[in-house]
Design an enzyme around this catalytic site. Structure first.
Site, PDB file in Angstrom:
ATOM      1  N   ASP A   8      -0.550   5.276   1.065  1.00 27.02           N
ATOM      2  CA  ASP A   8      -0.388   6.285   1.478  1.00 27.02           C
ATOM      3  C   ASP A   8      -0.601   5.473   3.175  1.00 27.02           C
ATOM      4  OD1 ASP A   8      -1.013   8.843   0.638  1.00 27.02           O
ATOM      5  OD2 ASP A   8      -2.977   7.581  -0.239  1.00 27.02           O
ATOM      6  N   ASP A  14       0.630  -1.463  -0.067  1.00 25.22           N
ATOM      7  CA  ASP A  14      -0.057   0.063   0.230  1.00 25.22           C
ATOM      8  C   ASP A  14       0.660   0.905   0.111  1.00 25.22           C
ATOM      9  OD1 ASP A  14      -2.634   1.206  -0.245  1.00 25.22           O
ATOM     10  OD2 ASP A  14      -1.051   1.842   2.814  1.00 25.22           O
TER      11      ASP A  14
END
Length: 339
Positions: A78, A76
């Protein structure tokens, strides 16, 4: 259960409601101010939590035996690759940092966030209905970006002014994986062009082994956004089923670095190191028939409330907005030929 004593034990259990606020609606208070207001619930926790040490060691040994040619990293973006806190303030997300020339459109996107974000986490909405709501949210947000005349120059300026930074050790991790031809797939429900620009401005280089699975924009000859490519990737379909939308990171000259493995070959890499900051990120590997998966979670806030569920979901959980150096050590072990 295994714990390692940390050097820093202060944990923030505070989260901003508007994690996706536009650039004009940035939080005015930083960590010290939140502490003074009594909104910071600081609790003593270890830096790393391992739920099942024996199972983890078995996975590591199996991946080590297979070697780097069967390994891939799914991450991922952020609050996973990027830091949660920056100089005492909450770091911005790749979507939140975007600032359009006309601030009215930023406000409109914030209004969409205020409406749909609670629905995303509602425990009473069936997954099918929730998926349609997320598609609706993303569609409206993308339409506002087009209607507001977003340009690539706007993206570059937004990134330059953004409060966003990578965790310490990310560059070393990417370099190590690149040297061993281990692909890195960055999955995001945000915007690939922004992530690409963040990589370019903050790391000042590209990596041939990195692919981005995210929503990618189409710009006209004047550099203005006119459309989006392919189907929409949102928070509930962010997995390897969307791999066909993956694209190598564009280099600084506007070209494209080729990935050593095509998508079919990547899917055959059946040992996975998954990095995420939400339990939902575990779904990023749903489209892959993997043999071994080591899931690493970064628990950035609400630690006391969420630690047990994270410990049960992830093989390794890092707290305290930890650096990426622990993951680098793990990858070094996984790519070692020595038992």
């Amino acid at each position: 259960m295994s714990y390692r004593v940390p050097s820093i034990l202060l944990i923030s259990c505070c989260s901003w409601k508007g994690l996706s606020f536009p650039s004009q609606i940035q939080p005015s208070c930083c960590r010290s101010q939140i502490e003074r207001e009594g909104k910071l619930d600081s609790v003593m926790f270890p830096e790393i939590v391992i739920g099942d040490q024996n199972l983890l060691e078995k996975k590591k040994a199996s991946i080590r035996r297979d070697g780097p040619t069967k390994l891939q990293v799914i991450a991922d973006f952020d609050a996973t690759l990027t830091r949660y806190w920056i100089n005492g303030c909450r770091g911005q997300t790749s979507h939140a940092l975007l600032q359009q020339k006309n601030p009215i459109y930023d406000i409109k996107r914030q209004e969409l966030f205020d409406h749909y974000h609670p629905l995303e986490f509602s425990p009473t909405i069936p997954i099918g209905e929730k998926t349609k709501l997320m598609e609706e949210w993303w569609g409206k947000s993308h339409a506002l970006l087009i209607e507001g005349g977003l340009t690539y120059d706007d993206i570059k300026k937004s990134v330059a002014n953004a409060v966003i930074a990578f965790r310490d050790g990310v560059v070393e991790l990417f370099e190590f994986l690149e040297e061993r031809d281990v692909p890195v797939l960055i999955f995001s429900a945000g915007l690939a062009d922004i992530i690409e620009e963040v990589l370019r401005q903050k790391l000042h280089r590209s990596f041939k082994n990195i692919k981005i699975v995210s929503n990618r924009m189409v710009f006209n000859s004047s550099g203005q956004l006119v459309a989006f490519k392919g189907r929409t990737i949102h928070v509930l379909n962010k997995n390897e089923h969307a791999l066909d939308m993956a694209a190598p990171v564009h280099d600084q000259l506007g070209g494209i670095d080729k990935l050593n493995d095509d998508n079919v070959t990547v899917k055959k890499r059946t040992n996975v190191l998954l990095l995420g900051d939400h339990i939902g990120d575990l779904g990023m590997s749903d489209g892959l028939n993997y043999e071994n998966r080591i899931a690493v979670g970064f628990l950035n806030d609400n630690v006391e409330k969420s630690l047990e569920s994270y410990r049960n979901a992830f093989d390794i959980v890092y707290l305290n907005d930890a650096s990426m150096r622990g993951v680098f050590e793990l990858v070094s072990q996984l790519c070692s030929s020595k038992e």
